[in-house]
Design an enzyme around this catalytic site. Structure first.
Site, short mmCIF file in Angstrom:
data_model
loop_
_atom_site.label_atom_id
_atom_site.label_comp_id
_atom_site.label_asym_id
_atom_site.label_seq_id
_atom_site.Cartn_x
_atom_site.Cartn_y
_atom_site.Cartn_z
N HIS A 113 0.84 -1.20 0.00
CA HIS A 113 0.00 0.00 0.00
C HIS A 113 0.87 1.25 0.00
O HIS A 113 0.62 2.20 -0.76
CB HIS A 113 -0.91 -0.03 1.23
CG HIS A 113 -1.62 1.26 1.51
ND1 HIS A 113 -2.90 1.52 1.08
CD2 HIS A 113 -1.21 2.37 2.19
CE1 HIS A 113 -3.26 2.72 1.47
NE2 HIS A 113 -2.25 3.27 2.15
N GLU A 114 1.90 1.27 0.83
CA GLU A 114 2.77 2.46 0.92
C GLU A 114 3.58 2.63 -0.36
O GLU A 114 3.78 3.75 -0.84
CB GLU A 114 3.69 2.35 2.13
CG GLU A 114 2.97 2.41 3.46
CD GLU A 114 2.15 3.69 3.61
OE1 GLU A 114 2.58 4.75 3.10
OE2 GLU A 114 1.07 3.63 4.23
N HIS A 167 1.51 4.27 -3.04
CA HIS A 167 1.42 5.73 -2.95
C HIS A 167 2.56 6.39 -3.74
O HIS A 167 2.33 7.38 -4.45
CB HIS A 167 1.50 6.17 -1.49
CG HIS A 167 0.18 6.15 -0.78
ND1 HIS A 167 -0.94 6.79 -1.25
CD2 HIS A 167 -0.18 5.58 0.40
CE1 HIS A 167 -1.95 6.62 -0.40
NE2 HIS A 167 -1.52 5.88 0.61
N GLU A 221 -6.46 6.88 -0.93
CA GLU A 221 -6.21 5.76 -0.02
C GLU A 221 -6.83 4.48 -0.58
O GLU A 221 -6.21 3.40 -0.53
CB GLU A 221 -6.78 6.06 1.37
CG GLU A 221 -6.00 7.09 2.16
CD GLU A 221 -4.60 6.63 2.49
OE1 GLU A 221 -4.40 5.42 2.76
OE2 GLU A 221 -3.68 7.47 2.47
#
Length: 468
Positions: free
Chosen positions: A284-285, A288, A349
């Site tokens: 997920h990070e 980004h 997100e």
């Protein structure tokens, strides 16, 4: 070493050990989770799925064999209970620091307050000029405005067309997802700023950085390495050099700067329940950074701020007193925040969750475990009686909605995982195990609390999770 229950890539129940605080795994539900993985036998396979219609490199070897610092031994059957937990609630769990939410080029950071000050002075000057006009001149001015209303309307429309043209001429396609987005600032604008932010974090945590010989550092390094290797077919992933920094800090946090600098707090490592959840979180990070969300959010904020200068000038020109103008300015800023900024942050997100899940699937992670973390967060807040704030007040989706969103994405992720020649998931679904364990714990806690129910403060609900 800390002991926790998890499922391996084949779905079998395992014991895993991480160095850290001995009580850390008893607190994992209330803290938050994030990332892990690696494998040597890779092969290139064609992924025909619509979200990742490109080549993917995958490992067919179980994860436990590739992480020497994470010792794994089989325990046979899935767990039917959890150990005693001292649940601690983190009121707002964010995997990206507030500074990461909307970084902008240094020039605009300096200019932005000056722009607002100029708009306030201009609006106030217009108001004072109007007040100073004699009544007859005011009437003449109004009459002139009525006569030239079409010219005024044309001028305002032209200004609006300029903004619309600027918006559509700066639309770009988001990597991987193909979503159209406004991008005023490119990657080159953020290189210097990312380096400055990196230097700031390094200065702040210089005495807390774990050495490369630390087992926790090696675990994170191998996880990020495996995620990047498994997704090297994506140009944005292979173009970045991923540098690992593990900070000895109890906060449950992890973030990735736009230049590929990965920061993971030991509090996160102490909080994870299994490597599959941890892999998804780091995925997920990484998503980004790969999707350039920092540049995108900065572009939107800059565009909206520039538009708001017009309304800010009008507010200070129309309001009869400064106090009313201040209230009007506050209302305008809150409307912008809750109608544009926060919903857009939640959209980013959700997109990072989707792409991060795809990254994890290509790395042969058990993607079914991704939603369990948010169910754990939801459960922990319910147990502690934490008030549920409406989602529109937050920059992140609610725990419940996030888990449901991931559950909807998991079937697609499983197809991606299968297409990348990953080992089959023959074990029980971790979501089912979680629900069964929660049912068992709640029933057990009711039985244990019944005799002492009159002594318990109802305003402070508490569960005493039993050992068996």
């Amino acid at each position: 070493r800390n002991r926790c229950q998890r499922l391996d890539l084949n779905g079998n129940a395992r014991n895993c050990f991480l160095t850290g605080n001995p009580d850390s795994y008893r607190n994992f539900i209330g803290k938050g989770l994030r990332c892990l993985l690696d494998g040597p036998n890779t092969e290139v396979c064609r992924n025909a799925h619509h979200g990742l219609g490109r080549f993917c490199s995958q490992s067919s070897q179980p994860l436990g064999e590739k992480i020497p610092s994470l010792q794994i031994s089989s325990v046979g059957q899935p767990p039917h209970h959890f150990p005693a937990w001292n649940i601690q609630i983190i009121k707002s769990f964010h995997t990206s620091p507030s500074l990461q939410a909307a970084p902008v080029p240094l020039f605009w950071i300096i200019v932005k307050p000056a722009q607002k000050l100029f708009a306030i002075i201009l609006g106030r000057s217009i108001r004072n000029w109007w007040k100073a006009l004699p009544p007859n001149k005011r009437e003449l001015f109004k009459e002139s405005a009525r006569k030239n209303k079409w010219k005024i309307l044309l001028a305002v429309s032209s200004l609006g067309i300029v903004f619309v043209m600027f918006y559509f001429t700066h639309l770009e396609e988001t990597p991987i997802t193909g979503r159209a987005r406004l991008l005023v600032f490119g990657k080159e604008h953020f290189r210097e700023l990312s380096q400055m932010e990196y230097a700031m974090w390094m200065e702040q945590f210089k005495s807390q950085m774990l050495p490369e010989t630390d087992a926790r550092y090696q675990v994170v390094e191998r996880v990020v390495g495996h995620l990047s290797e498994s997704n090297k077919d994506i140009p944005q992933v292979s173009a970045l050099k991923w540098v690992i920094h593990v900070v000895d800090e109890p906060g449950v946090n992890a973030f990735v700067l736009p230049n590929g600098q990965v920061f993971v707090f030991t509090g996160l490592l102490d909080a994870v329940s299994d490597i599959h959840q941890l892999s998804f979180i780091l995925g997920h990070e990484i998503a980004h950074a790969v999707l350039e969300h920092a540049a995108e959010k900065a572009s939107l904020v800059h565009f909206l701020d520039f538009l708001s200068l017009i309304f800010l000038t009008m507010i200070w020109a129309i309001c009869p007193r400064d106090s009313l103008a201040v209230v009007g300015q506050w209302i305008q800023s809150k409307l912008q925040e809750f109608m544009f900024d926060r919903p857009y942050s939640r959209t980013l997100e959700a997109e990072a969750d989707k792409v991060g899940l795809q990254f994890a699937a290509k790395a042969c992670v058990d993607v079914r475990a991704s939603s369990v973390f948010w169910q754990q967060m939801e459960l922990a807040e319910t147990i502690q009686g934490q008030p549920k704030l409406p989602e529109w007040l937050s920059t992140h989706p609610s725990h419940e909605n996030r888990a449901e969103h991931l559950d909807r994405l998991i079937p697609e992720a499983l197809k991606i995982r299968e297409s990348c020649n990953c080992p089959s998931l023959s074990g029980p679904d971790p979501r089912l195990i979680f629900r069964l364990n929660m049912q068992y714990l709640l029933e057990s806690s009711k039985g244990r609390e019944a005799p002492n129910s009159t002594k318990q403060d109802p305003s402070k609900p508490k569960l005493d999770f039993p050992h068996t």
